[in-house]
Design a protein around this motif. Sequence first.
Motif, PDB file in Angstrom:
ATOM      1  N   HIS A   9      -6.050 -22.431  -9.598  1.00 37.99           N
ATOM      2  CA  HIS A   9      -5.200 -22.075 -10.735  1.00 37.99           C
ATOM      3  C   HIS A   9      -5.947 -21.283 -11.806  1.00 37.99           C
ATOM      4  N   SER A  10      -7.118 -20.800 -11.471  1.00 37.14           N
ATOM      5  CA  SER A  10      -7.913 -20.014 -12.415  1.00 37.14           C
ATOM      6  C   SER A  10      -7.337 -18.607 -12.565  1.00 37.14           C
ATOM      7  N   VAL A  11      -7.286 -18.124 -13.781  1.00 39.48           N
ATOM      8  CA  VAL A  11      -6.858 -16.752 -14.046  1.00 39.48           C
ATOM      9  C   VAL A  11      -7.778 -15.774 -13.307  1.00 39.48           C
ATOM     10  N   TYR A  12      -9.079 -16.013 -13.375  1.00 39.58           N
ATOM     11  CA  TYR A  12     -10.022 -15.088 -12.758  1.00 39.58           C
ATOM     12  C   TYR A  12      -9.968 -15.150 -11.242  1.00 39.58           C
ATOM     13  N   GLY A  13      -9.743 -16.352 -10.698  1.00 38.24           N
ATOM     14  CA  GLY A  13      -9.570 -16.476  -9.250  1.00 38.24           C
ATOM     15  C   GLY A  13      -8.326 -15.732  -8.797  1.00 38.24           C
ATOM     16  N   ALA A  14      -7.229 -15.898  -9.545  1.00 36.25           N
ATOM     17  CA  ALA A  14      -5.981 -15.199  -9.207  1.00 36.25           C
ATOM     18  C   ALA A  14      -6.175 -13.685  -9.279  1.00 36.25           C
ATOM     19  N   ALA A  15      -6.862 -13.218 -10.299  1.00 38.26           N
ATOM     20  CA  ALA A  15      -7.098 -11.772 -10.434  1.00 38.26           C
ATOM     21  C   ALA A  15      -7.951 -11.250  -9.289  1.00 38.26           C
ATOM     22  N   SER A  16      -8.939 -12.007  -8.873  1.00 34.04           N
ATOM     23  CA  SER A  16      -9.788 -11.552  -7.762  1.00 34.04           C
ATOM     24  C   SER A  16      -9.010 -11.532  -6.450  1.00 34.04           C
ATOM     25  N   ARG A  17      -8.120 -12.511  -6.256  1.00 42.66           N
ATOM     26  CA  ARG A  17      -7.291 -12.513  -5.042  1.00 42.66           C
ATOM     27  C   ARG A  17      -6.318 -11.328  -5.051  1.00 42.66           C
ATOM     28  N   MET A  18      -5.770 -11.008  -6.222  1.00 42.35           N
ATOM     29  CA  MET A  18      -4.879  -9.842  -6.325  1.00 42.35           C
ATOM     30  C   MET A  18      -5.646  -8.559  -6.012  1.00 42.35           C
ATOM     31  N   ALA A  19      -6.873  -8.451  -6.511  1.00 38.17           N
ATOM     32  CA  ALA A  19      -7.679  -7.254  -6.250  1.00 38.17           C
ATOM     33  C   ALA A  19      -7.972  -7.119  -4.761  1.00 38.17           C
ATOM     34  N   ALA A  20      -8.330  -8.224  -4.115  1.00 39.42           N
ATOM     35  CA  ALA A  20      -8.623  -8.190  -2.682  1.00 39.42           C
ATOM     36  C   ALA A  20      -7.386  -7.784  -1.892  1.00 39.42           C
ATOM     37  N   LEU A  21      -6.250  -8.353  -2.253  1.00 39.24           N
ATOM     38  CA  LEU A  21      -5.010  -8.015  -1.568  1.00 39.24           C
ATOM     39  C   LEU A  21      -4.657  -6.549  -1.789  1.00 39.24           C
ATOM     40  N   ALA A  22      -4.805  -6.063  -2.994  1.00 40.81           N
ATOM     41  CA  ALA A  22      -4.505  -4.655  -3.281  1.00 40.81           C
ATOM     42  C   ALA A  22      -5.397  -3.733  -2.445  1.00 40.81           C
ATOM     43  N   CYS A  23      -6.654  -4.105  -2.258  1.00 40.87           N
ATOM     44  CA  CYS A  23      -7.553  -3.295  -1.425  1.00 40.87           C
ATOM     45  C   CYS A  23      -7.072  -3.258   0.019  1.00 40.87           C
ATOM     46  N   ARG A  24      -6.666  -4.404   0.550  1.00 39.50           N
ATOM     47  CA  ARG A  24      -6.169  -4.439   1.932  1.00 39.50           C
ATOM     48  C   ARG A  24      -4.909  -3.599   2.082  1.00 39.50           C
ATOM     49  N   ARG A  25      -3.979  -3.744   1.140  1.00 35.44           N
ATOM     50  CA  ARG A  25      -2.731  -2.983   1.224  1.00 35.44           C
ATOM     51  C   ARG A  25      -2.982  -1.492   1.004  1.00 35.44           C
ATOM     52  N   ASP A  26      -3.915  -1.159   0.125  1.00 30.77           N
ATOM     53  CA  ASP A  26      -4.270   0.234  -0.109  1.00 30.77           C
ATOM     54  C   ASP A  26      -4.816   0.849   1.174  1.00 30.77           C
ATOM     55  N   SER A  27      -5.630   0.100   1.886  1.00 29.84           N
ATOM     56  CA  SER A  27      -6.184   0.581   3.145  1.00 29.84           C
ATOM     57  C   SER A  27      -5.070   0.860   4.148  1.00 29.84           C
ATOM     58  N   ASP A  28      -4.097  -0.046   4.224  1.00 28.93           N
ATOM     59  CA  ASP A  28      -2.955   0.161   5.126  1.00 28.93           C
ATOM     60  C   ASP A  28      -2.199   1.438   4.762  1.00 28.93           C
ATOM     61  N   LEU A  29      -1.901   1.603   3.486  1.00 31.18           N
ATOM     62  CA  LEU A  29      -1.149   2.764   3.027  1.00 31.18           C
ATOM     63  C   LEU A  29      -1.920   4.056   3.275  1.00 31.18           C
ATOM     64  N   LEU A  30      -3.206   4.038   2.970  1.00 30.65           N
ATOM     65  CA  LEU A  30      -4.020   5.246   3.176  1.00 30.65           C
ATOM     66  C   LEU A  30      -4.085   5.598   4.666  1.00 30.65           C
ATOM     67  N   GLY A  31      -4.111   4.580   5.525  1.00 30.47           N
ATOM     68  CA  GLY A  31      -4.075   4.835   6.978  1.00 30.47           C
ATOM     69  C   GLY A  31      -2.777   5.527   7.375  1.00 30.47           C
ATOM     70  N   GLU A  32      -1.658   5.085   6.816  1.00 34.59           N
ATOM     71  CA  GLU A  32      -0.363   5.713   7.096  1.00 34.59           C
ATOM     72  C   GLU A  32      -0.341   7.142   6.588  1.00 34.59           C
ATOM     73  N   LEU A  33      -0.880   7.364   5.381  1.00 33.67           N
ATOM     74  CA  LEU A  33      -0.905   8.720   4.829  1.00 33.67           C
ATOM     75  C   LEU A  33      -1.788   9.638   5.663  1.00 33.67           C
ATOM     76  N   ALA A  34      -2.918   9.125   6.137  1.00 31.74           N
ATOM     77  CA  ALA A  34      -3.819   9.945   6.960  1.00 31.74           C
ATOM     78  C   ALA A  34      -3.151  10.311   8.290  1.00 31.74           C
TER      79      ALA A  34
END
Length: 192
Positions: free
Chosen positions: A164-189
């Motif tokens: 329930h940590s704010v910083y833990g939640a923010a780090s999980r959001m950042a990690a998820l955004a990186c994974r999804r960004d990778s997926d999207l960039l793969g589709e764009l490529a």
Amino acid sequence: GLLGALRDDHVASECALLDDDDCARGAEVGRQLVDAARATALEELRGQYTRNFIGPASLPVPPWESVFVERKPVLFQRNTLAVRAAYRDAGFKAAGYPHEADDHLGTELSFMAALARQTLGAAEEGDSERFGLLVQVQRSFLVEHLLVWVDEYAQRLTDELGTHSVYGAASRMAALACRRDSDLLGELAALG
């Protein structure tokens, strides 16, 4: 800053675009923590921030790529230099250069954000060659750097601070955004 972002009504809806319950839950937990915070709770958040991201003692979960990849609690290792080279090749230099390690999570995420802005600009200008090049630079940086360590960092920070940590939640959001960004960039490529 982070607390203001977590208060923003759009965070949960933007995280929902990532199509992952963990991100939406993380945004909701963060917003609840911030909204419920009193002066003592804010002091606790400041204390957590200081202990986990500044020091003076060694950081329980250091936010530098080289520490995770090399498995040594030492900065300015070969990964730091590889990150620095990636920045330089893309025409960037970290704000703290040369006195701060370039492979800090915040610096790496800022680099990706700057590349995303440039990619959007290339798309808006109809410059397909530059667009394709920038997509490839982003994909390479994600694969060679951020995706190598960001999930482990988020998990260790969450383990250290609690789910329930704010910083833990923010780090999980950042990690998820990186994974999804990778997926999207793969589709764009693949379209290019």
